[in-house]
Design an enzyme around this catalytic site. Structure first.
Site, PDB file in Angstrom:
ATOM      1  N   GLY A  91       0.832  -1.192   0.000  1.00 39.91           N
ATOM      2  CA  GLY A  91       0.000   0.000   0.000  1.00 39.91           C
ATOM      3  C   GLY A  91       0.872   1.250   0.000  1.00 39.91           C
ATOM      4  O   GLY A  91       0.566   2.245  -0.654  1.00 39.91           O
ATOM      5  N   ASN A 134      -6.072   4.445  10.100  1.00 38.80           N
ATOM      6  CA  ASN A 134      -5.516   3.195  10.629  1.00 38.80           C
ATOM      7  C   ASN A 134      -5.414   3.171  12.148  1.00 38.80           C
ATOM      8  O   ASN A 134      -5.477   2.127  12.765  1.00 38.80           O
ATOM      9  CB  ASN A 134      -4.134   2.951  10.023  1.00 38.80           C
ATOM     10  N   SER A 166      -4.359  -2.652  -0.069  1.00 41.56           N
ATOM     11  CA  SER A 166      -3.310  -3.574   0.343  1.00 41.56           C
ATOM     12  C   SER A 166      -3.937  -4.904   0.734  1.00 41.56           C
ATOM     13  O   SER A 166      -5.032  -4.945   1.300  1.00 41.56           O
ATOM     14  CB  SER A 166      -2.565  -2.976   1.528  1.00 41.56           C
ATOM     15  N   HIS A 175      -2.606  -7.360   2.813  1.00 38.56           N
ATOM     16  CA  HIS A 175      -2.331  -7.960   4.120  1.00 38.56           C
ATOM     17  C   HIS A 175      -3.200  -7.383   5.238  1.00 38.56           C
ATOM     18  O   HIS A 175      -3.119  -7.839   6.377  1.00 38.56           O
ATOM     19  CB  HIS A 175      -0.838  -7.869   4.469  1.00 38.56           C
ATOM     20  N   THR A 217       8.941  -7.982 -12.442  1.00 33.56           N
ATOM     21  CA  THR A 217       8.209  -9.238 -12.606  1.00 33.56           C
ATOM     22  C   THR A 217       7.092  -9.311 -11.570  1.00 33.56           C
ATOM     23  O   THR A 217       7.312  -9.038 -10.394  1.00 33.56           O
ATOM     24  CB  THR A 217       9.168 -10.427 -12.444  1.00 33.56           C
ATOM     25  N   CYS A 242       4.021   0.877  11.764  1.00 33.06           N
ATOM     26  CA  CYS A 242       5.077   1.564  11.028  1.00 33.06           C
ATOM     27  C   CYS A 242       5.813   2.561  11.901  1.00 33.06           C
ATOM     28  O   CYS A 242       6.898   3.001  11.569  1.00 33.06           O
ATOM     29  CB  CYS A 242       4.496   2.290   9.839  1.00 33.06           C
TER      30      CYS A 242
END
Lengths: 395, 395
Positions: A72, A157, A205, A207, A243, A331
């Site tokens: 994210g 959050n 995101s 997760h 990739t 974070c």
């Protein structure tokens, strides 16, 4: 290590949904490079396209409007970095120094990028009220001729407060600016319809919704200006090189597909648990405050501040008792500064260091909440017994 | 779908090593956010640190010198983007317009980024000789007062040619510039010792060495200037934001640890297979050319060009016969332009559209090579029968 393992930090990250886990294991042997023309490549490409469709479906977008990212944070960086793209043909840049508006309570990946681009762009921050909501009048006042982009998160959050993205976007679009929303905490916990919201960019995101870590996505409205952040190969139609993380993408697709099935019933269930937890803490513990909007909130998130104790001490005592919570975003953990989000709500100094985020998830049970209330009560009592709090309050 | 499945496109990507697969499955339930302070976070953090140590060990670095990225492309973008960082305190920028030297045969994630930053930085490209090697004298000539960075890939993804990174770095360091090498194709196929090479930055990727896709790493020498590419949380000691891709990182660590065990014996085995393949094709097919350095080469890579036929047709016929190869890098597949790498070697026009990259791996057997030689022989014969080639050569 305590035997009890009660995980109440689902806004930091979530465990894999068992069906996501299964799907990822079942497709682990599809290893071809999705860009390769041969059978191995085609097989991987087709699984990626299915996942893209599932994600697009969830937010009512076209599959072509979705690009994958490594997180994210990368999706959010991608949007803001367009403003400082050194390349000439970049479509978002104007002749004037571009102006961006965001809020004081965004995730660090927005705030740090905003602060980094402030040599090339002008950045303004919207404050929030005590519920954590921005003021639409302030937004209107701050919009300028050179305002290219407004970025407001959908749900916070740390405190769970939901912003009125539809109303915000209406104002922003009327002004002719572009609208981005960081919906990393919102998508999959709440419904989100990009056609209804009318945003130009939306970050997600995996997760946070029982998918794997290391995979995010960005919605880019058809026709919205775009400039790649990671450059190189022509993956994602030239919009994001590297990739493809096939396994992560497959997991993301499955996770969001399952949210479609489970989200509404979960929302109801979590709201009840949240209420039970709130009432339990309120009844047992004096001098506590619940932070953020208690109505327009993520149903799984309760942020509570305790007078006169340190959040980090609470966290460690709870951890010892087998309960995982956090003091703010993962974070920023380890930092001694009070959370920028909670500071922005104007919470009193005596409470600001004692705030705890409890974020429940699909594995949270009523028994977990009972044990949590009980443990919190003991822990706060103990911590306060180390201070003069009891004496003070008896006065 | 043919029953045969011979995968000879290991430079595009590789299947998971069975032990990597196992390790990833075994640790799938370690889901905590590695930044969280509680038991769930600590468990994840410790697995990440083990993987970081395994990667550092392989290249003789300190664990703190390794940061993770979402891909090799991201790692490469990170290095080049430092030159255009809009933030003032960025340590790599000088007062002068910075000058960068790279080569004509880099991966698109270097070339596209270089072309993108060319408004802010001056970029020079080194050519290569017919073996795909750069000329050290040209490098010396091109170094200027304001040359901040030189970026030369360790081994080329399309033709396998290995550059003399140690000698190149010596020249670059003598000049006082910083040295980066894109070692995505090299690390794990060849040994790489950063202390011996003396490079400042080195990019790696897991999925080229039987690890998962979606995870790369960047070596940053202790003390080398650095500026984050993805900004936000304090992950990776503030050097790369975004919740860590725990599963990917664990897989990467295990993959590189296994390369340490298997690489040397594999190198020998692949060299023999490469020679067998080369001799077989040479003996059976007229007018073919092997591209790149045949001595200083990745042991698994053979790039061969066939006069008068289209690479993409060869690829499709081989795919039908169950053999997966590529015409160049997967990142550029679908493009009708001849490969920039092969063009840079000065290959004749009659060959340039007929080049095929065959990249073997740990699963490649002698039988695969026998069948491949046989099939190539038939396919080239067939394709040439559609053209005037046979008549022409009989003249």
């Amino acid at each position: 290590m305590p035997k009890t393992k009660i995980y109440l930090d689902n806004n930091a990250t979530t465990p894999l949904h068992p069906r996501v886990r299964k799907k990822m294991i079942n497709t682990m042997d599809v290893f071809g490079n999705p860009s390769s023309l041969h059978q191995f490549g085609r097989e991987a490409r087709s699984l990626i396209q299915n996942a893209r469709r599932d994600i697009a479906d969830f937010i009512n977008a076209d599959p072509d409007e979705i690009i994958f990212a490594g997180s994210g944070s990368e999706a959010n960086n991608t949007v803001l970095s367009m403003l400082t793209c050194p390349s000439k043909p970049c479509t978002i840049r104007s002749e004037q120094k571009p102006h961006v508006i965001t809020t004081e309570i965004e995730h660090p990946c927005i705030l740090e990028t905003a602060s980094c681009i402030n040599q090339t762009a002008e950045v303004d921050y919207l404050g929030v009220d005590e519920l954590g909501k921005i003021d639409l009048k302030e937004l209107k006042r701050k919009l300028k001729n050179n305002t290219i982009l407004v970025s407001v998160m959908m749900a916070n959050n740390e405190i769970g407060t939901i912003q009125e993205i539809k109303k915000i976007t209406e104002i922003v679009k009327q002004h002719g600016s572009l609208m981005h929303t960081d919906a990393v905490q919102a998508v999959g916990k709440l419904p989100a319809d990009v056609k209804d919201l009318d945003v130009d960019y939306l970050s997600m995101s995996a997760h946070k919704i029982y998918g794997p870590k290391g995979i995010g996505a960005l919605y880019i409205k058809n026709g919205a200006p775009f400039c790649p952040f990671i450059r190189g190969g022509h993956q994602e139609k030239g919009r994001r090189a590297g990739t493809e993380n096939t396994m992560g993408i497959i997991g993301f697709g499955e996770a969001i597909r399952l949210r479609k099935e489970e989200m509404l019933s979960e929302e109801k269930r979590l709201k009840k648990l949240r209420q039970k937890l709130k009432t339990g803490l309120e009844n047992n513990i004096k001098k506590i405050k619940f932070i953020g909007d208690q109505e327009d909130t993520l149903p799984n998130t309760l942020n509570v501040a305790f007078y006169g104790v340190e959040g980090e001490s609470i966290l460690l005592y709870l951890d010892n008792a087998g309960i995982a919570v956090s003091t703010g975003s993962a974070c920023s953990s380890g930092s001694t500064k009070p959370s920028h989000v909670i500071s922005a709500t104007g919470l009193e100094q005596e409470y600001i260091h004692g705030s705890i985020r409890i974020s429940m998830g699909r594995n949270t049970t009523e028994e977990d909440i009972d044990y949590t209330i009980e443990t919190f009560t003991k822990v706060i009592q103990k911590l306060r017994s180390f201070t003069t709090f009891n004496n003070e309050t008896e006065k």
